[in-house]
Design a protein around this motif. Structure first.
Motif, PDB file in Angstrom:
ATOM      1  N   LEU A 112      54.066  -4.944   5.880  1.00 52.98           N
ATOM      2  CA  LEU A 112      54.687  -4.610   7.159  1.00 52.98           C
ATOM      3  C   LEU A 112      53.647  -4.300   8.224  1.00 52.98           C
ATOM      4  CD1 LEU A 112      57.668  -2.365   5.962  1.00 52.98           C
ATOM      5  CD2 LEU A 112      57.776  -4.711   6.828  1.00 52.98           C
ATOM      6  N   SER A 113      52.544  -3.674   7.828  1.00 59.92           N
ATOM      7  CA  SER A 113      51.493  -3.340   8.796  1.00 59.92           C
ATOM      8  C   SER A 113      50.835  -4.600   9.346  1.00 59.92           C
ATOM      9  CB  SER A 113      50.450  -2.432   8.149  1.00 59.92           C
ATOM     10  OG  SER A 113      49.666  -3.131   7.199  1.00 59.92           O
ATOM     11  N   ILE A 114      50.702  -5.619   8.518  1.00 58.72           N
ATOM     12  CA  ILE A 114      50.126  -6.885   8.986  1.00 58.72           C
ATOM     13  C   ILE A 114      51.046  -7.544  10.001  1.00 58.72           C
ATOM     14  CG2 ILE A 114      49.452  -9.205   8.259  1.00 58.72           C
ATOM     15  CD1 ILE A 114      48.538  -7.971   5.598  1.00 58.72           C
ATOM     16  N   LEU A 115      52.349  -7.471   9.756  1.00 56.19           N
ATOM     17  CA  LEU A 115      53.310  -8.027  10.709  1.00 56.19           C
ATOM     18  C   LEU A 115      53.345  -7.217  12.006  1.00 56.19           C
ATOM     19  CD1 LEU A 115      56.312  -8.813   8.318  1.00 56.19           C
ATOM     20  CD2 LEU A 115      54.674 -10.438   9.290  1.00 56.19           C
ATOM     21  N   LEU A 116      53.033  -5.929  11.920  1.00 58.50           N
ATOM     22  CA  LEU A 116      53.061  -5.061  13.090  1.00 58.50           C
ATOM     23  C   LEU A 116      52.109  -5.540  14.181  1.00 58.50           C
ATOM     24  CD1 LEU A 116      53.719  -2.337  14.566  1.00 58.50           C
ATOM     25  CD2 LEU A 116      51.853  -1.326  13.216  1.00 58.50           C
ATOM     26  N   VAL A 117      50.958  -6.064  13.788  1.00 57.76           N
ATOM     27  CA  VAL A 117      49.911  -6.400  14.756  1.00 57.76           C
ATOM     28  C   VAL A 117      50.357  -7.488  15.738  1.00 57.76           C
ATOM     29  CG1 VAL A 117      47.558  -7.266  15.036  1.00 57.76           C
ATOM     30  CG2 VAL A 117      48.080  -5.594  13.241  1.00 57.76           C
TER      31      VAL A 117
END
Length: 301
Positions: free
Chosen positions: A143-148
């Motif tokens: 999810l953090s990778i998609l956040l960027v």
């Protein structure tokens, strides 16, 4: 060995990366929050405690984010409502976070939880070399990778992003548009605290599955530094966080190999590399500092 270091870069750097994205939002609005360390610590403890009580790491993640937001609300109130100095207040919030988590977390040091574990993505995780590095992580990392990219799009391609950047660059434009810059900054600081708390929760719930006093160990301060390194761009902040994570992974790999290098030297390598990166990019990035933030760093805010 290289695959292990790169995999460790993502796993070790995710908590810092999430926190750096939150700090980037806050600084884009013109508020620097050195208390990110405190928000991460409160998020780590709050997330861990709720996971212990509920057995649900998703509830723990939510609790961690709310704890981080609560701490950032104190910073926002003191800075935006009371007019306190942003740098001094941030440092105070950081030490407050250290103290309150040390006090309330002492009974949870030996607790065990069933947190987030790596979830291999079918097919993709079987790709030689790349599969292990990119597609075998815990859900919060994915999810953090998609956040960027989502955050980049919001900041640079939406009206909300224009409002956020105007709060840090030209607040008089917001006044003319009927928008309260102080409210925008409040929301930005709270969003930053939310993400910092989630970053701390990822550290305790997904990365270590444990709680120890001061376990964030300077990652919140590094997150603030990485925003400057990244020139307030989400993608570069992500890269900087993973470089920090790679340095930590290298430290662990060297220790596992049994090389005759002082563990104290290895422990400081990630932080030294962060300082070196800041020194290298300082002059080139200086002109891109949000105007309101530049006044704070110059000592007038």
């Amino acid at each position: 060995m290289i695959a292990d270091i790169l995999t460790g870069a993502i796993r070790s750097g995710t908590s810092v990366m999430i926190a750096s994205q939150g700090e980037l939002i806050s600084e884009r609005a013109g508020v620097i929050n050195l208390g990110t360390e405190g928000s991460m610590l409160c998020g780590a403890l709050g997330g861990f405690v709720v996971t212990v009580w509920s057995g649900n790491p998703w509830l723990g993640t939510l609790a961690g984010g709310l704890c981080g937001m609560l701490i950032s609300l104190i910073h926002a109130f003191l800075v935006l409502t009371c007019g306190a100095n942003q740098l001094a207040t941030g440092l105070t919030i950081m030490f407050f976070g250290m103290g309150v988590t040390a006090f309330f977390g002492k009974n949870f040091v030996s607790q065990q939880i069933v947190g987030f574990n790596p979830v291999p993505i079918p097919v993709l995780s079987d790709i030689p070399f790349i599969g292990k590095i990119l597609f075998n992580h815990d859900p919060l990392t994915y999810l953090s990778i998609l956040l960027v990219p989502v955050l980049w799009y919001v900041i640079f391609r939406t009206r909300l992003g224009v409002i956020l950047r105007a709060a840090g660059e030209r607040e008089d434009v917001l006044f003319a548009s009927g928008i309260n810059p102080k409210l925008v900054r409040y929301m930005a600081v709270l969003a930053g605290g939310l993400l910092a708390g989630i970053g701390g929760a990822q550290l305790s719930i997904a990365y270590t599955h444990s709680w120890v006093e001061n376990m964030v160990a300077g990652r919140g301060v590094v997150a603030v530094a990485l925003v400057i390194f990244a020139s307030w761009r989400p993608g570069m902040a992500m890269l900087g966080a993973y470089l920090f994570g790679a340095a930590q992974a290298l430290q662990l790999t060297v220790q596992q190999q049994g090389l005759a290098i002082s563990p104290y030297f290895l422990f400081m390598v990630p932080y030294v590399l962060t300082l070196v990166a800041l020194l290298i990019v300082e002059r080139r990035k200086q002109s891109q500092t949000p105007e309101a933030l530049g006044k704070v760093l110059a000592g007038s805010g």
